[in-house]
Design a protein around this motif. Sequence first.
Motif, short mmCIF file in Angstrom:
data_model
loop_
_atom_site.label_atom_id
_atom_site.label_comp_id
_atom_site.label_asym_id
_atom_site.label_seq_id
_atom_site.Cartn_x
_atom_site.Cartn_y
_atom_site.Cartn_z
N ARG A 1 2.52 20.25 -40.42
CA ARG A 1 3.03 21.61 -40.52
C ARG A 1 3.33 22.13 -39.12
O ARG A 1 2.78 21.65 -38.13
CB ARG A 1 2.01 22.52 -41.20
CG ARG A 1 1.80 22.13 -42.67
CD ARG A 1 0.87 23.04 -43.40
NE ARG A 1 1.03 22.86 -44.85
CZ ARG A 1 0.49 23.63 -45.77
NH1 ARG A 1 -0.26 24.67 -45.42
NH2 ARG A 1 0.70 23.40 -47.05
N ALA B 1 -1.54 18.88 -41.32
CA ALA B 1 -1.78 20.00 -42.25
C ALA B 1 -3.25 20.35 -42.35
O ALA B 1 -3.60 21.50 -42.61
CB ALA B 1 -1.21 19.65 -43.62
N LYS C 1 0.18 14.79 -43.94
CA LYS C 1 1.34 15.66 -43.89
C LYS C 1 1.19 16.58 -42.68
O LYS C 1 0.08 16.77 -42.16
CB LYS C 1 1.45 16.46 -45.19
CG LYS C 1 1.67 15.57 -46.41
CD LYS C 1 1.67 16.37 -47.70
CE LYS C 1 1.82 15.43 -48.91
NZ LYS C 1 1.75 16.16 -50.19
N LEU D 1 -4.06 25.35 -48.68
CA LEU D 1 -2.78 24.77 -48.31
C LEU D 1 -1.64 25.36 -49.12
O LEU D 1 -0.50 25.44 -48.65
CB LEU D 1 -2.83 23.25 -48.48
CG LEU D 1 -3.73 22.50 -47.48
CD1 LEU D 1 -3.89 21.04 -47.91
CD2 LEU D 1 -3.17 22.58 -46.07
N ASP E 1 3.12 27.45 -45.76
CA ASP E 1 3.32 26.29 -44.90
C ASP E 1 2.81 26.51 -43.47
O ASP E 1 2.60 25.54 -42.74
CB ASP E 1 4.82 25.94 -44.84
CG ASP E 1 5.32 25.39 -46.15
OD1 ASP E 1 4.50 24.90 -46.95
OD2 ASP E 1 6.55 25.45 -46.39
#
Length: 331
Positions: free
Chosen positions: A4, A14, A2, A270, A274
């Motif tokens: 960010r 991330a 993922k 996490l 975000d």
Amino acid sequence: MKYRTLGDNLKVSALGVGCMPMGGGGDGVYGAGTKDETVATLHRAIDLGVTFFDTAEVYGPHVNEQLLGDSIKGKRDGLIIATKFGFTFDDNGGVRGLDSTPQNIRRACEGSLKRLGIDTIDLYYQHRVDPNVPIEEVMGVLVELKREGKIRHMGLSEAGVATIRRANAVHPVAAIQSEYSLWEREVENDILPLCRELNIGLVPFSPLGRGFLTGQITKRSDLAADDFRLGDPRYSEENFAANLKIVDAVKDIAAKHGVSGGQIALAWLLAQGDGIAPIPGFKRRATLEDSMAAIDVTLDADDLATLDKAAPLGGTAGPRYGEKMMAMTRL
């Protein structure tokens, strides 16, 4: 994987890779590793979709950047390479002290570009604030380097609130790097709120408490005689047992989810927002793969409440650094 977005529209995975433990010695490096396994670990990270790799001129010094540079040859596209400046060295490679003068920033930048084998540094941090050089002068040099195409984004490591505000007034700061984990939550007092106010990303290093939060170290004798953590205030005889209470809570939640303690510690970070992209350090593929699996761990409200109670802000026994290192933070 993922992804960010940090400040200044900088998109990263991330979870990134803190390269400090890879190659070379120095304070803060622990655990055995080989060059072949380290390179394989970096390649595996890229295969898993990791784009964010963090190094520094002072790691080694120099050899860490060289190792990362060698490892990303032919794999550069799409990667975000972060490195840091701010120290000066003697002829034997020893650290003389802080130096963020314009000439030293330029010297460091040119050296990092060469060792990394890249044309542009994606994220260039001041490693520690130099009290002898106004931050406006530092940022001015970074603006020039950006105009020259040598860097893309700017960051600060372990800077204080006033310095961050002044720096951001010159040019948007993409990221603040600081220690942040279940056992080190001081940034929640002022740094994290400021990052949210100014739309600056936060990049936590030592997100596993230098290995403590994984639960794999249950007593001081588990560490090798030359392990620097034996001198870490939080690993000391007087603080070790008290800090194990945090690990007990992590282990309980890990058992509930059927995952490792390290994954729980990273999932907690996490879950804090975000704009946060932790950079755990690795030397081996097995450790990398375990940590990256934290991306898929979702903690519920009860989990978060349990961890907050076990590891409240200011609740860890002992300071995170000795006096010398603490004196270089929050300037």
